[in-house]
Motif scaffolding. Structure first.
Motif, PDB file in Angstrom:
ATOM      1  N   CYS A 113      -5.716   1.859   9.160  1.00 61.06           N
ATOM      2  CA  CYS A 113      -5.916   0.608   8.374  1.00 61.06           C
ATOM      3  C   CYS A 113      -6.804   0.946   7.170  1.00 61.06           C
ATOM      4  CB  CYS A 113      -6.259  -0.919   9.115  1.00 61.06           C
ATOM      5  SG  CYS A 113      -6.796  -2.120   7.824  1.00 61.06           S
ATOM      6  N   ALA A 114      -8.115   1.402   7.397  1.00 65.40           N
ATOM      7  CA  ALA A 114      -8.791   1.787   6.178  1.00 65.40           C
ATOM      8  C   ALA A 114      -8.301   2.715   5.178  1.00 65.40           C
ATOM      9  CB  ALA A 114     -10.336   2.214   6.826  1.00 65.40           C
ATOM     10  N   ARG A 115      -7.419   3.561   5.617  1.00 62.56           N
ATOM     11  CA  ARG A 115      -6.928   4.611   4.916  1.00 62.56           C
ATOM     12  C   ARG A 115      -5.832   3.958   3.758  1.00 62.56           C
ATOM     13  NH1 ARG A 115      -6.131   9.346   9.591  1.00 62.56           N
ATOM     14  NH2 ARG A 115      -8.174  10.248   9.342  1.00 62.56           N
ATOM     15  N   GLN A 116      -4.918   2.832   4.722  1.00 62.67           N
ATOM     16  CA  GLN A 116      -3.878   2.360   3.772  1.00 62.67           C
ATOM     17  C   GLN A 116      -4.460   1.399   2.742  1.00 62.67           C
ATOM     18  OE1 GLN A 116      -0.487   1.248   5.463  1.00 62.67           O
ATOM     19  NE2 GLN A 116      -0.804   2.285   7.608  1.00 62.67           N
ATOM     20  N   LEU A 149      -3.978 -12.409  -0.508  1.00 59.75           N
ATOM     21  CA  LEU A 149      -3.320 -10.818  -0.799  1.00 59.75           C
ATOM     22  C   LEU A 149      -4.074  -9.673   0.210  1.00 59.75           C
ATOM     23  CD1 LEU A 149      -3.777 -10.988  -4.499  1.00 59.75           C
ATOM     24  CD2 LEU A 149      -1.920 -10.843  -3.331  1.00 59.75           C
ATOM     25  N   MET A 150      -5.520  -9.811   0.516  1.00 53.18           N
ATOM     26  CA  MET A 150      -5.924  -8.952   1.531  1.00 53.18           C
ATOM     27  C   MET A 150      -4.982  -8.871   2.704  1.00 53.18           C
ATOM     28  SD  MET A 150      -8.305  -6.580   1.523  1.00 53.18           S
ATOM     29  CE  MET A 150      -9.577  -6.846   0.359  1.00 53.18           C
ATOM     30  N   ALA A 151      -4.654  -9.849   3.387  1.00 54.36           N
ATOM     31  CA  ALA A 151      -3.846 -10.072   4.661  1.00 54.36           C
ATOM     32  C   ALA A 151      -2.425  -9.426   4.393  1.00 54.36           C
ATOM     33  CB  ALA A 151      -3.703 -11.500   4.952  1.00 54.36           C
ATOM     34  N   GLU A 152      -1.896  -9.497   3.040  1.00 48.39           N
ATOM     35  CA  GLU A 152      -0.560  -9.045   2.689  1.00 48.39           C
ATOM     36  C   GLU A 152      -0.713  -7.329   2.969  1.00 48.39           C
ATOM     37  OE1 GLU A 152       2.738  -9.441  -0.538  1.00 48.39           O
ATOM     38  OE2 GLU A 152       1.130 -10.983  -0.287  1.00 48.39           O
ATOM     39  N   VAL A 153      -1.854  -6.983   2.367  1.00 52.59           N
ATOM     40  CA  VAL A 153      -1.811  -5.337   2.195  1.00 52.59           C
ATOM     41  C   VAL A 153      -2.474  -4.824   3.441  1.00 52.59           C
ATOM     42  CG1 VAL A 153      -1.780  -5.468  -0.299  1.00 52.59           C
ATOM     43  CG2 VAL A 153      -4.099  -5.362   1.012  1.00 52.59           C
ATOM     44  N   THR A 154      -3.056  -5.731   4.533  1.00 53.64           N
ATOM     45  CA  THR A 154      -3.572  -5.120   5.565  1.00 53.64           C
ATOM     46  C   THR A 154      -2.242  -4.804   6.615  1.00 53.64           C
ATOM     47  OG1 THR A 154      -5.523  -6.043   5.255  1.00 53.64           O
ATOM     48  CG2 THR A 154      -5.142  -5.471   7.523  1.00 53.64           C
ATOM     49  N   PRO A 155      -2.187  -3.523   7.219  1.00 52.89           N
ATOM     50  CA  PRO A 155      -1.271  -3.200   7.957  1.00 52.89           C
ATOM     51  C   PRO A 155      -1.278  -4.183   9.406  1.00 52.89           C
ATOM     52  CG  PRO A 155      -2.624  -1.398   7.958  1.00 52.89           C
ATOM     53  CD  PRO A 155      -3.118  -2.382   6.925  1.00 52.89           C
ATOM     54  N   PRO A 156       0.118  -4.525   9.853  1.00 51.15           N
ATOM     55  CA  PRO A 156       0.089  -5.464  10.822  1.00 51.15           C
ATOM     56  C   PRO A 156      -0.513  -4.589  12.108  1.00 51.15           C
ATOM     57  CG  PRO A 156       2.256  -4.294  10.550  1.00 51.15           C
ATOM     58  CD  PRO A 156       1.157  -4.086   9.400  1.00 51.15           C
ATOM     59  N   ASP A 157      -0.770  -3.423  12.314  1.00 50.68           N
ATOM     60  CA  ASP A 157      -1.448  -2.836  13.561  1.00 50.68           C
ATOM     61  C   ASP A 157      -2.661  -2.320  13.253  1.00 50.68           C
ATOM     62  OD1 ASP A 157      -1.148  -0.601  11.657  1.00 50.68           O
ATOM     63  OD2 ASP A 157       0.041   0.810  12.998  1.00 50.68           O
ATOM     64  N   ALA A 158      -3.385  -3.169  12.492  1.00 49.41           N
ATOM     65  CA  ALA A 158      -4.979  -2.923  11.963  1.00 49.41           C
ATOM     66  C   ALA A 158      -5.817  -3.088  12.971  1.00 49.41           C
ATOM     67  CB  ALA A 158      -5.220  -3.638  10.892  1.00 49.41           C
ATOM     68  N   PRO A 163       0.813  -1.254  -0.014  1.00 46.00           N
ATOM     69  CA  PRO A 163       0.045   0.088   0.042  1.00 46.00           C
ATOM     70  C   PRO A 163       0.930   1.327  -0.200  1.00 46.00           C
ATOM     71  CG  PRO A 163       0.210  -1.204   2.001  1.00 46.00           C
ATOM     72  CD  PRO A 163       0.994  -2.011   1.413  1.00 46.00           C
ATOM     73  N   GLY A 164       0.106   2.448  -0.548  1.00 52.29           N
ATOM     74  CA  GLY A 164       1.028   3.523  -0.505  1.00 52.29           C
ATOM     75  C   GLY A 164       1.254   4.160   0.875  1.00 52.29           C
ATOM     76  N   SER A 165       2.320   4.778   0.978  1.00 58.59           N
ATOM     77  CA  SER A 165       2.445   5.345   2.357  1.00 58.59           C
ATOM     78  C   SER A 165       1.600   6.357   2.858  1.00 58.59           C
ATOM     79  CB  SER A 165       3.810   5.936   2.666  1.00 58.59           C
ATOM     80  OG  SER A 165       4.310   6.761   1.627  1.00 58.59           O
ATOM     81  N   ASP A 166       0.434   6.102   3.466  1.00 57.87           N
ATOM     82  CA  ASP A 166      -0.499   6.976   3.553  1.00 57.87           C
ATOM     83  C   ASP A 166      -1.023   8.214   2.657  1.00 57.87           C
ATOM     84  OD1 ASP A 166      -2.063   8.090   5.907  1.00 57.87           O
ATOM     85  OD2 ASP A 166      -0.718   9.671   6.395  1.00 57.87           O
ATOM     86  N   ALA A 167      -1.142   7.509   1.519  1.00 63.92           N
ATOM     87  CA  ALA A 167      -1.591   8.279   0.296  1.00 63.92           C
ATOM     88  C   ALA A 167      -2.968   8.937   0.760  1.00 63.92           C
ATOM     89  CB  ALA A 167      -1.554   7.379  -1.039  1.00 63.92           C
TER      90      ALA A 167
END
Length: 435
Positions: free
Chosen positions: A401-404, A385-394, A83-87
């Protein structure tokens, strides 16, 4: 019933060249009324080709898959773009498309427990009366959302929405290709009869080939949330309450249908479809997770410990899913077909008999529930894939998390509206409140 386009359907907008789906009445890029455009003839030149139409009985809402099909369970998961960094940034950050400042609606972020539920519902509102233009800083915005001085279109309230309540957060965005946001969501944090906390999330995707899809999704979310926040504190069974909520949402969307009308003014062969949408709900009550859905909006389980298996909790009402379930096509074959995303279940006056799907789970570990429209899952289709793009501190930062996840969809192209709600599991005791 299904609206079948005429054989000479346009495949690209004549105004902006945005690719079109077979059943589009309006361009998703510039909003042009396609019924006013003459039919494309077979001799209109190279590049004017026809897409295969959905089979009769499937709603004409075909979207080409944006990712390769999900791998089978026998092989390794496909790599995902990070995911983009806080895009998607937080309140006060500029919208990269317009330079306008994005922000949450009044009283939306970090609501106290027991906040009125309507403050977690997205809905259409009047366009910017009394606002100053964000482009020229001098003109006023008219009722149609344009500057009276320079003529620039202004961001609408639903172009970007965010809410956070105790135990649930949601973000919705127009994306990069559509001229409006036809998704909606509703979130609530409530207290059960014994005082324990519970959270509710409802996400809906308006069907673009229907009329007023934005109104349909908003009506569905508001109606479903109303049933859930009324039934659960009274001791209602979450699964039955979910079923009843979706049926109430179906009634709300059906009520939006206008009386039967004749053909559209510019085309005697095209008629308006009734407003329609998909829906998916998630409810967390104690150690129980309950989901419900109609259509192709989805719910995923992503554990906090990424060494354990994530899961997709819903099965699409779609042509591809039916072909795979019937054993007629492999998953790869089905999702490579142009009819893959034609939905076979939806809410609306022209829907077949609505049969809500419901399921309950007892997760034995910490994690988050991701509830989203296909504007997100097109870029992270499988659970892996969804788990891979979900941040670890979700679980501890659901709004971030929703923003990322939104940023991931925008980085991938943002071809559709994007809506995602994140529900941490289990709930912390301080999440209790009253609606």
């Amino acid at each position: 019933m299904s609206q079948v386009p005429r054989p000479s359907q346009l495949t690209a907008c004549p105004a902006c060249r945005e690719p079109l789906d077979p059943a589009d009445n309006f361009c998703g890029g510039c909003g042009a009324d396609l019924s006013a455009v003459p039919a494309v003839r077979p001799d209109d030149g190279p590049g004017d080709y026809r897409l295969a139409l959905p089979e009769p009985g499937a709603r004409a809402a075909v979207r080409a898959p944006l990712l390769p099909p999900a791998p089978s369970g026998d092989g390794p998961p496909q790599p995902a773009r990070p995911p983009g960094s806080d895009a998607s940034a937080g309140p006060g950050a500029p919208d990269p498309r317009t330079g306008a400042v994005l922000g949450v609606p009044a009283q939306a972020a970090h609501e106290p427990s027991g906040a009125p539920a309507q403050e977690g519902v997205t809905h259409p509102g009047p366009e910017g009366t009394g606002r100053v233009c964000g482009s020229c800083r001098s003109g006023m915005i008219d009722k149609d959302g344009y500057c009276e001085h320079c003529g620039h279109a202004q961001p609408r309230e639903r172009d970007h929405m965010e809410h956070q309540l105790p135990g649930v957060a949601a973000v919705s965005d127009r994306g990069l290709r559509h001229h409006r946001n036809e998704d909606a969501y509703a979130v609530s944090a409530i207290a059960l009869a014994d005082g324990a906390p519970a959270t509710v999330a409802v996400v809906s995707d308006g069907v673009s080939s229907a009329t007023r899809p934005d109104e349909a999704s908003a009506a569905a979310c508001a109606a479903a949330r109303e049933v859930l926040v009324a039934a659960l504190p009274e001791g209602g069974d979450p699964r039955q309450a979910t079923h009843d909520a979706i049926m109430r949402a179906a009634e709300a969307v059906t009520s939006l249908a206008a009386p039967a009308r004749g053909p559209l003014q510019h085309d005697p062969h095209r008629h308006e479809n009734a407003p329609a949408c998909t829906i998916v709900t998630a409810v967390v009550t104690g150690d129980l997770l309950t989901v419900g859905w109609v259509g192709d909006s989805r719910a995923y389980w992503v554990p906090e410990d990424r060494s354990t298996q994530p899961a997709r909790l819903t099965e699409d009402d779609s042509w591809a899913a039916q072909m795979v379930a019937a054993g007629l096509l492999t998953e790869a074959e089905a999702y490579a077909d142009e009819r893959a995303h034609a939905i076979t279940g939806w809410l609306g006056a022209d829907a077949y008999e609505v049969e809500p799907h419901t399921a309950s789970f007892h997760p034995d570990r910490k994690g988050v529930v991701i509830v989203c429209t296909d504007g997100l899952w097109n870029y992270a289709e499988s659970a892996e894939l969804m788990a891979e793009v979900t941040p670890p501190d979700a679980r501890t930062r659901p709004l971030e998390c929703a923003r990322q996840l939104l940023a991931h969809a925008l980085d991938g192209g943002g071809h559709d509206n994007v809506t995602v709600a994140v529900l941490p599991f289990p709930l912390s005791p301080e999440g209790a409140g009253s609606a």
